[in-house]
Design a protein around this motif. Sequence first.
Motif, mmCIF file in Angstrom:
data_model
loop_
_atom_site.group_PDB
_atom_site.id
_atom_site.type_symbol
_atom_site.label_atom_id
_atom_site.label_comp_id
_atom_site.label_asym_id
_atom_site.label_seq_id
_atom_site.Cartn_x
_atom_site.Cartn_y
_atom_site.Cartn_z
ATOM 1 N N ASN A 3 11.976 15.707 -19.574
ATOM 2 C CA ASN A 3 11.942 14.800 -18.421
ATOM 3 C C ASN A 3 12.634 13.486 -18.778
ATOM 4 O OD1 ASN A 3 10.459 16.328 -16.477
ATOM 5 N ND2 ASN A 3 8.703 16.138 -17.850
ATOM 6 N N ALA A 4 13.098 12.789 -17.749
ATOM 7 C CA ALA A 4 13.755 11.508 -17.990
ATOM 8 C C ALA A 4 12.727 10.480 -18.481
ATOM 9 C CB ALA A 4 14.435 11.020 -16.714
ATOM 10 N N VAL A 5 11.593 10.431 -17.809
ATOM 11 C CA VAL A 5 10.538 9.475 -18.182
ATOM 12 C C VAL A 5 9.182 10.159 -18.069
ATOM 13 C CG1 VAL A 5 9.444 7.241 -17.626
ATOM 14 C CG2 VAL A 5 11.894 7.531 -17.241
ATOM 15 N N GLU A 6 8.342 9.921 -19.050
ATOM 16 C CA GLU A 6 6.949 10.377 -18.958
ATOM 17 C C GLU A 6 6.047 9.202 -19.320
ATOM 18 O OE1 GLU A 6 6.366 13.821 -21.428
ATOM 19 O OE2 GLU A 6 7.954 14.903 -20.377
ATOM 20 N N VAL A 7 5.185 8.868 -18.408
ATOM 21 C CA VAL A 7 4.283 7.742 -18.628
ATOM 22 C C VAL A 7 2.860 8.260 -18.498
ATOM 23 C CG1 VAL A 7 3.455 5.577 -17.625
ATOM 24 C CG2 VAL A 7 5.910 6.007 -17.756
ATOM 25 N N SER A 8 2.039 7.897 -19.472
ATOM 26 C CA SER A 8 0.686 8.421 -19.445
ATOM 27 C C SER A 8 -0.334 7.300 -19.657
ATOM 28 C CB SER A 8 0.607 9.497 -20.536
ATOM 29 O OG SER A 8 -0.691 9.809 -20.813
ATOM 30 N N GLU A 9 -1.192 7.145 -18.666
ATOM 31 C CA GLU A 9 -2.297 6.166 -18.740
ATOM 32 C C GLU A 9 -1.823 4.770 -19.155
ATOM 33 O OE1 GLU A 9 -5.513 6.130 -17.805
ATOM 34 O OE2 GLU A 9 -4.929 8.005 -16.821
ATOM 35 N N LEU A 10 -0.671 4.360 -18.606
ATOM 36 C CA LEU A 10 -0.124 3.042 -18.960
ATOM 37 C C LEU A 10 -0.948 1.914 -18.340
ATOM 38 C CD1 LEU A 10 2.169 1.324 -20.212
ATOM 39 C CD2 LEU A 10 3.352 1.518 -18.012
ATOM 40 N N LYS A 11 -1.291 0.950 -19.209
ATOM 41 C CA LYS A 11 -2.009 -0.247 -18.722
ATOM 42 C C LYS A 11 -1.295 -1.498 -19.211
ATOM 43 C CE LYS A 11 -6.494 1.946 -18.715
ATOM 44 N NZ LYS A 11 -7.702 2.225 -19.450
ATOM 45 N N LYS A 12 -1.259 -2.498 -18.367
ATOM 46 C CA LYS A 12 -0.774 -3.806 -18.794
ATOM 47 C C LYS A 12 -1.684 -4.859 -18.171
ATOM 48 C CE LYS A 12 1.876 -7.035 -20.470
ATOM 49 N NZ LYS A 12 1.826 -7.313 -21.917
ATOM 50 N N TYR A 13 -2.491 -5.485 -19.023
ATOM 51 C CA TYR A 13 -3.431 -6.499 -18.543
ATOM 52 C C TYR A 13 -2.971 -7.882 -18.988
ATOM 53 C CZ TYR A 13 -6.883 -2.696 -17.837
ATOM 54 O OH TYR A 13 -7.540 -1.564 -17.441
ATOM 55 N N TYR A 14 -3.118 -8.859 -18.097
ATOM 56 C CA TYR A 14 -2.954 -10.256 -18.481
ATOM 57 C C TYR A 14 -4.332 -10.887 -18.332
ATOM 58 C CZ TYR A 14 2.045 -9.545 -17.613
ATOM 59 O OH TYR A 14 3.329 -9.088 -17.638
ATOM 60 N N ASP A 15 -5.015 -11.132 -19.406
ATOM 61 C CA ASP A 15 -6.405 -11.596 -19.351
ATOM 62 C C ASP A 15 -7.173 -10.732 -18.356
ATOM 63 O OD1 ASP A 15 -5.905 -13.544 -21.261
ATOM 64 O OD2 ASP A 15 -5.129 -14.921 -19.747
ATOM 65 N N ASP A 16 -7.597 -11.349 -17.251
ATOM 66 C CA ASP A 16 -8.380 -10.513 -16.329
ATOM 67 C C ASP A 16 -7.519 -9.922 -15.201
ATOM 68 O OD1 ASP A 16 -7.978 -12.990 -15.329
ATOM 69 O OD2 ASP A 16 -10.013 -13.279 -14.532
ATOM 70 N N VAL A 17 -6.186 -10.138 -15.236
ATOM 71 C CA VAL A 17 -5.326 -9.511 -14.211
ATOM 72 C C VAL A 17 -4.882 -8.131 -14.700
ATOM 73 C CG1 VAL A 17 -3.165 -9.674 -12.906
ATOM 74 C CG2 VAL A 17 -4.454 -11.758 -13.444
ATOM 75 N N LYS A 18 -5.293 -7.106 -13.969
ATOM 76 C CA LYS A 18 -4.892 -5.748 -14.338
ATOM 77 C C LYS A 18 -3.611 -5.408 -13.584
ATOM 78 C CE LYS A 18 -9.543 -4.348 -15.447
ATOM 79 N NZ LYS A 18 -10.720 -3.549 -15.140
ATOM 80 N N ALA A 19 -2.466 -5.888 -14.098
ATOM 81 C CA ALA A 19 -1.182 -5.734 -13.404
ATOM 82 C C ALA A 19 -0.841 -4.256 -13.242
ATOM 83 C CB ALA A 19 -0.085 -6.458 -14.160
ATOM 84 N N VAL A 20 -1.040 -3.489 -14.308
ATOM 85 C CA VAL A 20 -0.879 -2.034 -14.255
ATOM 86 C C VAL A 20 -2.136 -1.454 -14.865
ATOM 87 C CG1 VAL A 20 0.487 -0.070 -15.083
ATOM 88 C CG2 VAL A 20 1.648 -2.180 -14.410
ATOM 89 N N ASP A 21 -2.762 -0.535 -14.150
ATOM 90 C CA ASP A 21 -4.126 -0.162 -14.531
ATOM 91 C C ASP A 21 -4.305 1.349 -14.693
ATOM 92 O OD1 ASP A 21 -6.713 -0.593 -15.189
ATOM 93 O OD2 ASP A 21 -7.426 -0.883 -13.141
ATOM 94 N N GLY A 22 -3.535 1.913 -15.637
ATOM 95 C CA GLY A 22 -3.721 3.336 -15.942
ATOM 96 C C GLY A 22 -2.859 4.241 -15.087
ATOM 97 N N VAL A 23 -1.533 4.040 -15.127
ATOM 98 C CA VAL A 23 -0.650 4.896 -14.303
ATOM 99 C C VAL A 23 -0.073 6.033 -15.138
ATOM 100 C CG1 VAL A 23 -0.061 2.993 -12.732
ATOM 101 C CG2 VAL A 23 1.488 3.549 -14.600
ATOM 102 N N THR A 24 0.001 7.196 -14.507
ATOM 103 C CA THR A 24 0.536 8.398 -15.143
ATOM 104 C C THR A 24 1.522 9.042 -14.180
ATOM 105 O OG1 THR A 24 -1.527 8.788 -16.346
ATOM 106 C CG2 THR A 24 -0.086 10.697 -16.040
ATOM 107 N N PHE A 25 2.741 9.289 -14.632
ATOM 108 C CA PHE A 25 3.710 9.992 -13.784
ATOM 109 C C PHE A 25 4.858 10.509 -14.627
ATOM 110 C CE2 PHE A 25 4.779 5.468 -13.656
ATOM 111 C CZ PHE A 25 6.118 5.487 -14.038
#
Length: 310
Positions: A3-25
């Motif tokens: 596949n071109a891209v595989e993302v699994s359970e990606l999270k990106k938090y800034y302190d209490d901001v959950k900008a990306v909260d567990g994306v898989t695709f």
Amino acid sequence: MENAVEVSELKKYYDDVKAVDGVTFTVETESIFGMLGPNGAGKTTTIETIIGLLEGTAGEIYVLGMETSEKISDVKKRIGVQLQDPSLFPRLTVGETLDLFAAFYPEPLSVQEAAEQVGLSSSLDGRINSLSGGQRHRLAVSLALISNGDIIFLDEPTTGLDPKARRDLWETIRNVRRNGSTVFMTTHYMDEAEKLCDELVIIDHGKIIATGSPDRLIEDNFPHQAVEFADPGLSPEDRNDLLGISASGGINFEENEGKVILYSEDVGKTVTDLIDYTRKLGIDLDNLKVRSATLDDVFLKLTGRAIENE
Ligand SMILES: Nc1ncnc2c1ncn2[C@@H]1O[C@H](COP(=O)(O)OP(=O)(O)OP(=O)(O)O)[C@@H](O)[C@H]1O
Ligand SMILES: [Mg+2]
């Protein structure tokens, strides 16, 4: 093929901001993949994490089969990126800027070709600080295209463009796929997502709330088509009869802003019954049309609100 891209359970938090909260695709090669979501949904954060500009809080990312945290410099040679808000050197010309970016890649397009794809051929000598907003935006897209990369990442590539420039860019994006590359793009335009993307994820508040092709997303959420016509001023009895027609092939009957809408699972039958019935009564059917649901309807149904475009 990987596949071109595989993302699994990606999270990106800034302190209490959950900008990306567990994306898989997964993004298949040679496809146009779209991430659709409103302002602040987490689209830019997802893209910037995938391309190694930001470090994720958790999760795994593979690009072209390579784990990005280990192989980011190899990955960068094979991808082109248009950022939502790129920093460019104001005193360089368009041509010089493209030339500069071409040097990052092993097999770039020519400056002329990259400019041509976004309609900037005649502006190669113009300085960055003299470009209009739309021209700057198109330059940003051509900086991604010049990579001639296996994946082209585009963060809201058509925001701020006029309708013609938008349609031209859609054709350019289709060409990228035609030439065997993959496009990963974000957008908050429903029509763009619907017309352009092979596969979509809808993201809201850092979470993916739906995945599928545009047709699939619409079909899964709205299996019915709508038969619409201008309200001819129906009596209560007519309405009852129409409800009967609706029930024969359709599932619902609504009046909205001077329109009567029959939602139907069997449009052929509903339309035939409707025409028979109105003919008998001598009612003219004005503006009769059959329409499918759109992604707007889907977003509204899933989130309870419409995406507001500027
Ligand atoms: N550096 C940062 N520090 C703190 N919060 C951030 C930072 N960057 C982004 N955020 C927050 O993370 C969330 C997701 O932002 P992001 O830019 O990824 O959204 P987006 O979907 O790209 O929105 P837009 O359509 O407006 O471009 C937002 O709530 C944003 O305020
Ligand atoms: Mg963004």
